[in-house]
Design a protein around this motif. Structure first.
Motif, PDB file in Angstrom:
ATOM      1  N   VAL A  95       0.834  -1.205   0.000  1.00  0.00           N
ATOM      2  CA  VAL A  95       0.000   0.000   0.000  1.00  0.00           C
ATOM      3  C   VAL A  95       0.869   1.254   0.000  1.00  0.00           C
ATOM      4  CG1 VAL A  95      -1.657   1.341   1.356  1.00  0.00           C
ATOM      5  CG2 VAL A  95      -1.964  -1.134   1.111  1.00  0.00           C
ATOM      6  N   HIS A  96       1.916   1.254   0.832  1.00  0.00           N
ATOM      7  CA  HIS A  96       2.794   2.421   0.922  1.00  0.00           C
ATOM      8  C   HIS A  96       3.494   2.684  -0.411  1.00  0.00           C
ATOM      9  CE1 HIS A  96       5.974   4.706   3.513  1.00  0.00           C
ATOM     10  NE2 HIS A  96       5.006   5.499   3.095  1.00  0.00           N
ATOM     11  N   PHE A  97       4.035   1.628  -1.016  1.00  0.00           N
ATOM     12  CA  PHE A  97       4.719   1.766  -2.300  1.00  0.00           C
ATOM     13  C   PHE A  97       3.761   2.261  -3.385  1.00  0.00           C
ATOM     14  CE2 PHE A  97       5.485  -0.263  -6.437  1.00  0.00           C
ATOM     15  CZ  PHE A  97       6.678   0.344  -6.781  1.00  0.00           C
ATOM     16  N   ALA A  98       2.611   1.589  -3.519  1.00  0.00           N
ATOM     17  CA  ALA A  98       1.676   1.942  -4.592  1.00  0.00           C
ATOM     18  C   ALA A  98       1.128   3.353  -4.404  1.00  0.00           C
ATOM     19  CB  ALA A  98       0.533   0.924  -4.638  1.00  0.00           C
ATOM     20  N   PHE A  99       0.795   3.703  -3.164  1.00  0.00           N
ATOM     21  CA  PHE A  99       0.261   5.036  -2.927  1.00  0.00           C
ATOM     22  C   PHE A  99       1.277   6.112  -3.301  1.00  0.00           C
ATOM     23  CE2 PHE A  99       0.345   8.658  -0.001  1.00  0.00           C
ATOM     24  CZ  PHE A  99      -0.796   9.313  -0.430  1.00  0.00           C
ATOM     25  N   LEU A 100       2.523   5.985  -2.806  1.00  0.00           N
ATOM     26  CA  LEU A 100       3.519   7.021  -3.095  1.00  0.00           C
ATOM     27  C   LEU A 100       3.961   7.006  -4.550  1.00  0.00           C
ATOM     28  CD1 LEU A 100       5.757   7.129   0.101  1.00  0.00           C
ATOM     29  CD2 LEU A 100       4.179   8.855  -0.750  1.00  0.00           C
ATOM     30  N   LEU A 101       3.858   5.863  -5.226  1.00  0.00           N
ATOM     31  CA  LEU A 101       4.175   5.811  -6.647  1.00  0.00           C
ATOM     32  C   LEU A 101       3.293   6.789  -7.415  1.00  0.00           C
ATOM     33  CD1 LEU A 101       5.772   4.203  -8.900  1.00  0.00           C
ATOM     34  CD2 LEU A 101       3.715   2.800  -9.093  1.00  0.00           C
ATOM     35  N   PHE A 102       1.992   6.776  -7.129  1.00  0.00           N
ATOM     36  CA  PHE A 102       1.061   7.653  -7.844  1.00  0.00           C
ATOM     37  C   PHE A 102       1.034   9.060  -7.238  1.00  0.00           C
ATOM     38  CE2 PHE A 102      -0.617   3.344  -8.627  1.00  0.00           C
ATOM     39  CZ  PHE A 102      -0.554   3.346 -10.016  1.00  0.00           C
ATOM     40  N   PHE A 103       1.019   9.145  -5.913  1.00  0.00           N
ATOM     41  CA  PHE A 103       0.914  10.445  -5.272  1.00  0.00           C
ATOM     42  C   PHE A 103       2.135  11.317  -5.550  1.00  0.00           C
ATOM     43  CE2 PHE A 103       1.723  13.208  -1.567  1.00  0.00           C
ATOM     44  CZ  PHE A 103       0.598  14.014  -1.654  1.00  0.00           C
TER      45      PHE A 103
ATOM     46  N   SER B 138      -5.562   8.149 -11.622  1.00  0.00           N
ATOM     47  CA  SER B 138      -6.779   7.878 -10.859  1.00  0.00           C
ATOM     48  C   SER B 138      -7.134   6.396 -10.903  1.00  0.00           C
ATOM     49  CB  SER B 138      -7.946   8.719 -11.401  1.00  0.00           C
ATOM     50  OG  SER B 138      -8.284   8.354 -12.724  1.00  0.00           O
ATOM     51  N   VAL B 139      -6.867   5.725 -12.040  1.00  0.00           N
ATOM     52  CA  VAL B 139      -7.097   4.284 -12.127  1.00  0.00           C
ATOM     53  C   VAL B 139      -6.181   3.546 -11.143  1.00  0.00           C
ATOM     54  CG1 VAL B 139      -6.914   2.255 -13.615  1.00  0.00           C
ATOM     55  CG2 VAL B 139      -7.923   4.372 -14.503  1.00  0.00           C
ATOM     56  N   GLY B 140      -4.914   3.971 -11.093  1.00  0.00           N
ATOM     57  CA  GLY B 140      -3.988   3.374 -10.137  1.00  0.00           C
ATOM     58  C   GLY B 140      -4.423   3.591  -8.701  1.00  0.00           C
ATOM     59  N   LEU B 141      -4.943   4.792  -8.402  1.00  0.00           N
ATOM     60  CA  LEU B 141      -5.421   5.081  -7.045  1.00  0.00           C
ATOM     61  C   LEU B 141      -6.649   4.249  -6.701  1.00  0.00           C
ATOM     62  CD1 LEU B 141      -4.733   6.948  -4.626  1.00  0.00           C
ATOM     63  CD2 LEU B 141      -3.310   7.274  -6.650  1.00  0.00           C
ATOM     64  N   TRP B 142      -7.465   3.907  -7.701  1.00  0.00           N
ATOM     65  CA  TRP B 142      -8.581   3.012  -7.430  1.00  0.00           C
ATOM     66  C   TRP B 142      -8.057   1.662  -6.908  1.00  0.00           C
ATOM     67  CZ3 TRP B 142     -13.349   3.879  -6.401  1.00  0.00           C
ATOM     68  CH2 TRP B 142     -14.040   4.940  -6.989  1.00  0.00           C
ATOM     69  N   GLY B 143      -6.948   1.186  -7.490  1.00  0.00           N
ATOM     70  CA  GLY B 143      -6.346  -0.049  -7.002  1.00  0.00           C
ATOM     71  C   GLY B 143      -5.869   0.082  -5.566  1.00  0.00           C
ATOM     72  N   VAL B 144      -5.237   1.227  -5.237  1.00  0.00           N
ATOM     73  CA  VAL B 144      -4.810   1.470  -3.857  1.00  0.00           C
ATOM     74  C   VAL B 144      -6.020   1.523  -2.932  1.00  0.00           C
ATOM     75  CG1 VAL B 144      -3.626   3.083  -2.314  1.00  0.00           C
ATOM     76  CG2 VAL B 144      -2.739   2.699  -4.628  1.00  0.00           C
ATOM     77  N   ALA B 145      -7.087   2.173  -3.397  1.00  0.00           N
ATOM     78  CA  ALA B 145      -8.305   2.278  -2.579  1.00  0.00           C
ATOM     79  C   ALA B 145      -8.903   0.903  -2.292  1.00  0.00           C
ATOM     80  CB  ALA B 145      -9.328   3.168  -3.281  1.00  0.00           C
TER      81      ALA B 145
END
Length: 449
Positions: A266-274, A417-424
């Motif tokens: 979660v940390h990796f994926a979130f910061l990747l997009f954010f 936003s698609v990537g953030l849907w995955g994080v969500a």
């Protein structure tokens, strides 16, 4: 741990706060300047009449070769976007390499020694920026800075050295407050200083010189005011006693709610997009609204101000899982708005969402991870979480700005936003609240008020 004298703790906290504030304000000077700064070097070193053998000219030549591999034409104005993303990623990846080394040196030689050594590297980095009349020197400045910047992690280690379990939350909150204050005033001040021309060959020398003065002041202050906080080595009998206690504790299984792998993912994926969106924001405003460094400074200052208000009045009262979910949802809204933004008003609505994200997600994930570890393994668990976050922060800017550069703003932010849907989905579907995580956070919030 040994009991820390309250007077010493208060003194060290004051030193941490002042020095970290000086450091972060200096660090944030450059953030709104990147688009104009890189444009300046491109115009002076990579124009049609310029020397084609410069470092920047060769880099841009490689970008042009990359662009020619695609069938669709790509506007040269996006060269600055991709170049900026690469520089942002370079700094974070160098930090990922250097951070464990700096931490090990602080454990071996002491926090104060490691911090002063880090400051020497910071001084060299900013000094190179002051004299950076060409891109090669500016690039060297960023490399030295990425390899030597250790102030935040060492301030966190010092805070842990002087805090017990009951006071650690309020101590760490002080470090978070430094970030918010610095991001409120630093970018705007850097943008203002960039309008004061003192050296024709380097229009940003004034901002760099003031940044250098802050770093030198911080170093002198640390040298005279900061005591060593690394605990003295324990006598052999105390070590044997702690080892016996550790064996007893290890025999009792720790109840895990969220796996280390899930939290790291979660940390990796979130910061990747954010981080990609965060870094591309000044370039987007420059491209869409023709924002100057001063405009970007005000925008980043607004984000910092809102984040500081939320951290002081809201975030500390939220259970950690709710904090993470709120921040991810706000980030998703920001992505959707920025993919279609056409007015300054919509930009600032997205900025408010970004401020909410900045104030919640990372601190919430750190808190969740701390619930999954016993005292003897907490440092390692949090270190693994930070490492994955640094990797995401290192890859995010260059990947995101590459899409922005190749396909344009709408597709870049839509993909984000698609990537953030995955994080969500991970955050709302798989992450759970550890036992008793709500009640202790509420009590801690009341104690810190």
């Amino acid at each position: 741990m040994a009991v820390v004298d309250p007077a010493l703790r208060k003194r060290v906290l004051k030193v941490i706060f002042i020095s970290l504030l000086l450091d972060l304000i200096s660090f944030t000077f450059i953030l709104p300047l990147f688009p104009k700064l890189l444009e300046f070097y491109r115009n002076s070193e990579a124009s049609d009449s310029s020397d084609k053998t410069t470092v920047l000219a060769r880099i841009l030549s490689g970008l042009n070769a990359y662009k020619s591999a695609f069938s669709r034409p790509i506007d040269s104005r996006y060269d600055i976007v991709l170049l900026g993303g690469a520089l942002g990623s370079l700094f974070s990846l160098l930090q990922a390499v250097a951070s464990p080394v700096i931490g090990h040196l602080s454990d071996k030689h002491g926090r104060r020694t490691a911090l002063l050594a880090s400051m020497a590297g910071n001084i060299l980095s900013v000094l190179l920026w002051v004299v950076a009349v060409d891109f090669r020197t500016f690039l060297a400045s960023r490399i030295v800075g990425g390899l030597s910047e250790g102030n935040v992690q060492l301030a966190t280690a010092i805070a842990a050295d002087i805090s017990d379990k009951e006071s650690r939350g309020s101590t760490m909150a002080l470090i978070g407050a430094c970030f918010s204050i610095a991001f409120t005033f630093g970018p705007a001040l850097g943008a203002y200083l960039s309008t004061i021309a003192t050296v024709a060959a380097n229009p940003f020398a004034t901002a760099a010189a003031v940044s250098l003065s802050l770093i030198v002041t911080e170093t002198v202050y640390l040298y005279f005011a900061l005591p060593e906080t690394l605990p003295d080595p324990q006598p052999e009998e105390e070590k044997e006693k702690e080892e016996e206690e550790a064996k007893t504790t290890a025999a009792v299984p720790i109840r895990r709610t969220n796996s280390e792998g899930l939290l790291s993912m979660v940390h990796f994926a979130f910061l990747l997009f954010f981080s990609g969106m965060e870094f591309s924001l000044p370039f987007m405003t420059y491209d869409l609204f023709q924002y100057t460094a001063a405009n970007n400074g005000r925008l980043l200052g607004y984000i910092g101000l809102v984040a500081s208000i939320l951290q002081g009045g809201v975030t500390r009262r939220l259970p950690p899982l709710l904090s993470v979910r709120l921040g991810v949802a706000a980030c998703l809204v920001a992505f959707l708005i920025l993919s279609r933004a056409s007015t300054v008003g919509s930009l600032y609505i997205a900025a408010t969402c970004l401020a909410t994200t900045s104030a919640t997600v990372v601190s919430g994930l750190n808190t969740l991870a701390s619930f999954e570890a016993a005292a003897g393994e907490r440092g390692g668990k949090l270190g693994v979480l930070r490492s994955w976050g640094q990797l995401g922060r290192g890859l995010g800017p260059v990947l995101f700005t590459s899409v922005y550069w190749w396909a344009g703003r709408e597709l870049a932010y839509t993909m984000g936003s698609v990537g953030l849907w995955g994080v969500a989905l991970l955050v709302f579907g798989l992450l759970k609240s550890p036992p008793d995580s709500v009640k202790p956070k509420e009590v801690e919030g009341k104690k810190e008020l």
